[in-house]
Scaffold this motif. Structure first.
Motif, PDB file in Angstrom:
ATOM      1  N   PHE A  55       0.811  -1.187  -0.096  1.00  0.00           N
ATOM      2  CA  PHE A  55       0.197   0.071  -0.311  1.00  0.00           C
ATOM      3  C   PHE A  55       0.338   0.972  -0.056  1.00  0.00           C
ATOM      4  O   PHE A  55       0.787   1.790  -0.567  1.00  0.00           O
ATOM      5  N   ALA A  56       1.858   1.576   1.228  1.00  0.00           N
ATOM      6  CA  ALA A  56       2.800   2.338   1.140  1.00  0.00           C
ATOM      7  C   ALA A  56       3.446   2.771  -0.347  1.00  0.00           C
ATOM      8  O   ALA A  56       3.538   3.931  -0.405  1.00  0.00           O
ATOM      9  N   THR A  75      10.388   4.720   2.036  1.00  0.00           N
ATOM     10  CA  THR A  75      10.432   4.379   3.099  1.00  0.00           C
ATOM     11  C   THR A  75       8.826   3.973   3.896  1.00  0.00           C
ATOM     12  O   THR A  75       7.660   3.511   3.878  1.00  0.00           O
ATOM     13  N   PRO A  76       9.634   3.160   5.438  1.00  0.00           N
ATOM     14  CA  PRO A  76       8.539   2.379   5.296  1.00  0.00           C
ATOM     15  C   PRO A  76       7.772   3.004   6.281  1.00  0.00           C
ATOM     16  O   PRO A  76       7.917   3.758   7.172  1.00  0.00           O
ATOM     17  N   GLU A  80       7.850  -6.460  16.406  1.00  0.00           N
ATOM     18  CA  GLU A  80       7.845  -7.148  15.436  1.00  0.00           C
ATOM     19  C   GLU A  80       7.252  -6.523  13.520  1.00  0.00           C
ATOM     20  O   GLU A  80       8.062  -6.869  12.869  1.00  0.00           O
ATOM     21  N   LEU A  81       6.203  -5.893  13.777  1.00  0.00           N
ATOM     22  CA  LEU A  81       5.843  -5.623  12.831  1.00  0.00           C
ATOM     23  C   LEU A  81       6.166  -4.540  12.021  1.00  0.00           C
ATOM     24  O   LEU A  81       6.971  -4.641  11.292  1.00  0.00           O
ATOM     25  N   GLU A  82       7.165  -2.850  13.577  1.00  0.00           N
ATOM     26  CA  GLU A  82       8.081  -2.890  12.515  1.00  0.00           C
ATOM     27  C   GLU A  82       9.203  -2.824  12.179  1.00  0.00           C
ATOM     28  O   GLU A  82       9.555  -2.623  11.405  1.00  0.00           O
ATOM     29  N   ALA A  83       9.250  -4.015  12.531  1.00  0.00           N
ATOM     30  CA  ALA A  83      10.985  -4.364  12.224  1.00  0.00           C
ATOM     31  C   ALA A  83      10.657  -5.528  11.336  1.00  0.00           C
ATOM     32  O   ALA A  83      11.302  -5.346   9.949  1.00  0.00           O
ATOM     33  N   LEU A 125      11.094  -5.168   4.926  1.00  0.00           N
ATOM     34  CA  LEU A 125      10.668  -5.226   3.642  1.00  0.00           C
ATOM     35  C   LEU A 125      11.204  -4.997   2.686  1.00  0.00           C
ATOM     36  O   LEU A 125      11.149  -4.470   1.414  1.00  0.00           O
ATOM     37  N   SER A 126      11.317  -2.941   3.336  1.00  0.00           N
ATOM     38  CA  SER A 126      11.561  -1.320   2.417  1.00  0.00           C
ATOM     39  C   SER A 126      12.966  -2.074   2.284  1.00  0.00           C
ATOM     40  O   SER A 126      13.577  -1.348   1.505  1.00  0.00           O
ATOM     41  N   GLU A 127      14.120  -2.811   2.402  1.00  0.00           N
ATOM     42  CA  GLU A 127      14.961  -2.892   2.338  1.00  0.00           C
ATOM     43  C   GLU A 127      15.537  -3.862   1.291  1.00  0.00           C
ATOM     44  O   GLU A 127      15.668  -3.965   0.577  1.00  0.00           O
TER      45      GLU A 127
END
Length: 126
Positions: free
Chosen positions: A83-84, A92-93, A112-115, A120-122
């Motif tokens: 979506f982002a 960026t995430p 955990e979601l943040e990680a 995924l962004s990387e």
């Protein structure tokens, strides 16, 4: 790799994540008020979800049960990242803290979601 779930497939996945393993009848009973579907429509959707790799079938005492193939946070992170990227054109995430009011994501799961979002962004960077 499993495909992303559609909006209606996500309804069924939420029921499976909450219980871990359900028969088609149990999935139907848990989601009927939200979907308004007949039992055969729920069963057919579960079959399509199996073909897409979203769920797997595990017989238990002769009853066909369905189990999600991916964890809730992994699927949510992928959907949020998509979506982002697609809709918001973000490189960026999104901050996981934005989802703390969610009825799906538990308060203890935000880190955990943040990680996962960061990972995924990387992975999506060229």
């Amino acid at each position: 790799m499993a495909q992303n779930p559609s909006e209606t497939e996500l309804v069924l996945l939420k029921a499976l994540w909450a219980s871990g393993r359900l028969s088609a009848r149990e999935v139907h009973d848990a989601t009927e008020a939200r979907t308004g579907w007949s039992f055969s429509a729920t069963r057919k959707t579960l079959e399509r979800m199996e073909a897409k790799g979203l769920v797997k079938v595990e017989p238990v005492h002769g009853v066909k049960t369905f189990v999600p193939t991916k964890g809730k946070l992994e699927v949510m992170a992928r959907l949020i990242q998509n979506f982002a990227s697609r809709v918001l054109d973000c490189e960026t995430p999104l901050p996981a803290a934005a989802f703390t009011g969610s009825r799906v994501i538990e308060p203890g799961e935000v880190d955990e979601l943040e990680a996962l979002l960061e990972r995924l962004s990387e992975e999506d960077k060229p």
